[in-house]
Design an enzyme around this catalytic site. Sequence first.
Site, mmCIF file in Angstrom:
data_model
loop_
_atom_site.group_PDB
_atom_site.id
_atom_site.type_symbol
_atom_site.label_atom_id
_atom_site.label_comp_id
_atom_site.label_asym_id
_atom_site.label_seq_id
_atom_site.Cartn_x
_atom_site.Cartn_y
_atom_site.Cartn_z
ATOM 1 N N ARG A 167 0.810 -1.182 0.112
ATOM 2 C CA ARG A 167 0.108 0.028 0.211
ATOM 3 C C ARG A 167 0.715 1.239 0.013
ATOM 4 O O ARG A 167 0.462 2.382 0.546
ATOM 5 C CB ARG A 167 -1.035 -0.163 1.179
ATOM 6 C CG ARG A 167 -1.907 -1.133 1.394
ATOM 7 C CD ARG A 167 -2.998 -1.041 0.397
ATOM 8 N NE ARG A 167 -4.184 -1.905 0.512
ATOM 9 C CZ ARG A 167 -4.003 -3.206 0.643
ATOM 10 N NH1 ARG A 167 -3.061 -3.828 -0.022
ATOM 11 N NH2 ARG A 167 -5.222 -4.051 0.966
ATOM 12 N N CYS A 216 -10.534 0.754 3.358
ATOM 13 C CA CYS A 216 -9.866 0.921 4.701
ATOM 14 C C CYS A 216 -9.348 2.311 4.836
ATOM 15 O O CYS A 216 -8.548 2.712 3.910
ATOM 16 C CB CYS A 216 -8.843 -0.351 4.796
ATOM 17 S SG CYS A 216 -9.475 -1.885 5.157
ATOM 18 N N GLU A 286 -4.265 5.032 5.082
ATOM 19 C CA GLU A 286 -4.125 4.392 3.647
ATOM 20 C C GLU A 286 -4.905 5.591 2.814
ATOM 21 O O GLU A 286 -4.271 5.470 1.429
ATOM 22 C CB GLU A 286 -4.873 3.119 3.618
ATOM 23 C CG GLU A 286 -4.803 2.609 2.360
ATOM 24 C CD GLU A 286 -5.560 1.334 2.193
ATOM 25 O OE1 GLU A 286 -5.679 0.515 2.850
ATOM 26 O OE2 GLU A 286 -6.347 1.239 1.156
HETATM 27 N N1 EPU Z 1 -10.596 -7.807 12.608
HETATM 28 C C1 EPU Z 1 -11.391 -7.605 13.877
HETATM 29 N N2 EPU Z 1 -12.359 -6.523 13.969
HETATM 30 C C2 EPU Z 1 -12.624 -5.692 12.680
HETATM 31 C C3 EPU Z 1 -12.052 -6.095 11.627
HETATM 32 C C4 EPU Z 1 -11.103 -7.158 11.611
HETATM 33 O O1 EPU Z 1 -11.235 -8.156 14.764
HETATM 34 O O2 EPU Z 1 -13.433 -4.769 13.049
HETATM 35 C C5 EPU Z 1 -9.892 -8.998 12.590
HETATM 36 C C6 EPU Z 1 -10.496 -10.178 11.646
HETATM 37 O O3 EPU Z 1 -11.377 -11.007 12.090
HETATM 38 C C7 EPU Z 1 -9.471 -10.667 11.295
HETATM 39 C C8 EPU Z 1 -8.064 -9.524 11.107
HETATM 40 O O4 EPU Z 1 -8.787 -8.632 12.164
HETATM 41 O O5 EPU Z 1 -8.776 -11.610 12.063
HETATM 42 C C9 EPU Z 1 -7.874 -9.187 9.731
HETATM 43 O O6 EPU Z 1 -9.098 -8.600 9.104
HETATM 44 P P1 EPU Z 1 -9.535 -8.805 7.545
HETATM 45 O O7 EPU Z 1 -9.527 -10.047 7.234
HETATM 46 O O8 EPU Z 1 -10.727 -7.943 7.635
HETATM 47 O O9 EPU Z 1 -8.436 -7.749 6.952
HETATM 48 P P2 EPU Z 1 -7.706 -6.781 7.138
HETATM 49 O O10 EPU Z 1 -6.490 -6.782 7.184
HETATM 50 O O11 EPU Z 1 -8.471 -5.602 8.194
HETATM 51 C C10 EPU Z 1 -7.235 -6.342 4.459
HETATM 52 C C11 EPU Z 1 -6.901 -4.925 3.603
HETATM 53 C C12 EPU Z 1 -8.233 -4.951 3.099
HETATM 54 C C13 EPU Z 1 -8.579 -6.151 1.829
HETATM 55 C C14 EPU Z 1 -8.739 -7.205 3.273
HETATM 56 C C15 EPU Z 1 -8.895 -8.699 2.406
HETATM 57 C C16 EPU Z 1 -5.385 -3.279 4.595
HETATM 58 C C17 EPU Z 1 -5.348 -1.885 5.387
HETATM 59 N N3 EPU Z 1 -6.880 -3.905 4.422
HETATM 60 O O12 EPU Z 1 -7.821 -5.899 5.582
HETATM 61 O O13 EPU Z 1 -8.217 -3.956 1.970
HETATM 62 O O14 EPU Z 1 -9.955 -5.962 1.495
HETATM 63 O O15 EPU Z 1 -7.367 -7.219 3.680
HETATM 64 O O16 EPU Z 1 -7.852 -8.785 1.859
HETATM 65 O O17 EPU Z 1 -4.522 -3.851 4.061
HETATM 66 C C18 EPU Z 1 -8.313 -1.451 1.521
HETATM 67 O O18 EPU Z 1 -7.246 -1.385 1.504
HETATM 68 O O19 EPU Z 1 -8.948 -0.450 1.450
HETATM 69 C C19 EPU Z 1 -9.079 -2.571 1.853
HETATM 70 C C20 EPU Z 1 -10.204 -2.781 2.378
#
Ligand code: EPU
Length: 293
Positions: A167, A216, A286
């Site tokens: 990112r 995000c 981001e």
């Molecule tokens: N989680 C929580 N609470 C929340 C959100 C997440 O406990 O409110 C936990 C989830 O349960 C999981 C972990 O955090 O165990 C990771 O969450 P998630 O799988 O949703 O992935 P993320 O790291 O929050 C990233 C990207 C997203 C992308 C998803 C899927 C970033 C900042 N975010 O989210 O990208 O869609 O993985 O690949 O890198 C974006 O960049 O705009 C974006 C949405």
Amino acid sequence: MSGVSFVAGCGLGGLNTWGCGGSCRWLASPKNASEATMFIKKAADEGTGLYILGGGSNILVQDGFIDAGVISSRAMDALEVHAEKGGARIEASAGVPVKKLLALSLDKGLTGMEFLTGIPGTLGGALFGNAGAAGCSFAPIVEWVDTVSFDGVSRRWRSEDLVWKYRTCPWNGERLMITRASLRPGSGSREEITGNIRRFSALKKGQPIGAKTAGCVFKNPAGDSAGRLLDLCGCKKLRVGAAKVSESHANFIENSGGASAADIYALAEMCRKRVYEEHGIVLEYEIKFFGAF
Ligand code: EPU
């Protein structure tokens, strides 16, 4: 420059997915790189700021008046696909919606772009922010990217000239406009491609659908998830005016109706402060900012 859309004093609220923010000095929508270069030079001559707008899905636009020109890439939508042994070469202008590229994956049996599942916006925006999911991004399939710097200089970058980090702008935030790119996805079977799309789609399950968000808000800190940390700090209960943290994923802020950019920013900063106070981690934005915050 005949037929180029140019609007003086243009509201930007309808041009970003949060649906908020004020207006800019002018908005131009060139159809190609040479028209874009004329507007880049115009901004340089005027000595005001310049912002490049893609799909508006990852930006927060300041309320009130921004004394800057904005160049939208949306009319730069040329797309050519050349079949090649083992895949294809796609030449696309910056304003091509990434959804179109994802659709091409299925239509033409191309692999390497399935990570675009559920990602909004344009090719230019996705390249500039190195958009991705689950460690996948455009990096492995980019052949070259054409840009025009804010002082009007055109350049073609090979993928290996660029720094591809999670990112992070591969130009390290350099002030330039992406105009066109060449991609080389491989060939894949329908089963492989639909399987990959399903897997990327499943990763988005917890994300708010249909709400006005900008994806995000924060990058994930090394080895952790911003959403998880924000959730642990109780951010899902926070709101400022009509800006609220999503109840389904704490790294999304929703405009629940009439939120100002100031509301969204105040809420994001409140969340950031909580994570710092409770976990000692400074979350990095981001989203990109248009105007002063
Ligand atoms: N989680 C929580 N609470 C929340 C959100 C997440 O406990 O409110 C936990 C989830 O349960 C999981 C972990 O955090 O165990 C990771 O969450 P998630 O799988 O949703 O992935 P993320 O790291 O929050 C990233 C990207 C997203 C992308 C998803 C899927 C970033 C900042 N975010 O989210 O990208 O869609 O993985 O690949 O890198 C974006 O960049 O705009 C974006 C949405």
